[in-house]
Design an enzyme around this catalytic site. Sequence first.
Site, PDB file in Angstrom:
ATOM      1  N   MET A  95       0.798  -1.228   0.000  1.00 26.01           N
ATOM      2  CA  MET A  95       0.000   0.000   0.000  1.00 26.01           C
ATOM      3  C   MET A  95       0.832   1.280   0.000  1.00 26.01           C
ATOM      4  O   MET A  95       0.299   2.359   0.222  1.00 26.01           O
ATOM      5  CB  MET A  95      -0.962  -0.004   1.205  1.00 26.01           C
ATOM      6  CG  MET A  95      -1.935  -1.161   1.221  1.00 26.01           C
ATOM      7  SD  MET A  95      -2.947  -1.215  -0.267  1.00 26.01           S
ATOM      8  CE  MET A  95      -4.123   0.073   0.117  1.00 26.01           C
ATOM      9  N   ILE A  97       3.470   3.907  -2.029  1.00 21.97           N
ATOM     10  CA  ILE A  97       3.927   4.269  -3.377  1.00 21.97           C
ATOM     11  C   ILE A  97       5.449   4.304  -3.369  1.00 21.97           C
ATOM     12  O   ILE A  97       6.070   4.898  -2.486  1.00 21.97           O
ATOM     13  CB  ILE A  97       3.335   5.627  -3.782  1.00 21.97           C
ATOM     14  CG1 ILE A  97       1.813   5.443  -3.831  1.00 21.97           C
ATOM     15  CG2 ILE A  97       3.924   6.105  -5.120  1.00 21.97           C
ATOM     16  CD1 ILE A  97       1.042   6.450  -4.585  1.00 21.97           C
ATOM     17  N   HIS A 114      -2.749  -5.695  -9.791  1.00 21.01           N
ATOM     18  CA  HIS A 114      -3.836  -4.761  -9.473  1.00 21.01           C
ATOM     19  C   HIS A 114      -5.176  -5.414  -9.835  1.00 21.01           C
ATOM     20  O   HIS A 114      -5.310  -5.986 -10.914  1.00 21.01           O
ATOM     21  CB  HIS A 114      -3.645  -3.455 -10.244  1.00 21.01           C
ATOM     22  CG  HIS A 114      -4.706  -2.449  -9.925  1.00 21.01           C
ATOM     23  ND1 HIS A 114      -4.691  -1.702  -8.769  1.00 21.01           N
ATOM     24  CD2 HIS A 114      -5.835  -2.090 -10.588  1.00 21.01           C
ATOM     25  CE1 HIS A 114      -5.762  -0.915  -8.748  1.00 21.01           C
ATOM     26  NE2 HIS A 114      -6.467  -1.140  -9.834  1.00 21.01           N
TER      27      HIS A 114
END
Length: 194
Positions: A95, A97, A114
């Site tokens: 979670m 970036i 994803h």
Amino acid sequence: MVKSIGINKKEIAVFISGAGTNLKSLIKFSNLNKTNFIIKLIISNNVKAKGLIYAKKNKIKHQVVNYKNKGKAEKKILSLINKNKIKFICLAGYMKIISSKFIKKFKGKIINIHPSILPKYKGLNTHGRVIKNKEKYSGFTIHLVNNKLDSGKIIFQKKINILKIKTPKQLQKKILKYENKYYPIILSKYLSNL
Ligand code: GRF
């Protein structure tokens, strides 16, 4: 590269934040003799990630990284990656970036899964939005990680009929089953072509 029963195995790291069902299936697959990858390191940004159980059960080196300071967190991860001679990274429900600086160092060697048919439904709350829009199909995408969220080169997509699905929870369950089945297979194929 580690040699095992005549097969060159690529040392990989898996990054997780939550349930870790994809991690579990990657571990199961890598435990088969003929696979071309070995999971040497598991990174979690979340101490409560359920997926850490699989790291412990399988005695795989794992590290929870504190993200209070993102720069420091990534430095720590990079040093672990170097120490463990990691050649490839799989994000599996991670979670956080990843910064462009980090990606640059590992260009073309980080993949993500994803739960949508990208470029549709990038970002969070994918299943909720798919249900709201009454989509007939959803699925998942395995892609390279670049500087834009969920936008890197697509490696594999699976389209799944979801006509009978009513809630985001049901959808998540259905898609995850496919993700778990395909992620290790696609990873293995991808690595063998590198
Ligand atoms: C999966 O749906 C994956 O596509 C998304 O996060 C979820 C992770 O699930 N990026 P798990 O932690 O592997 O069970």
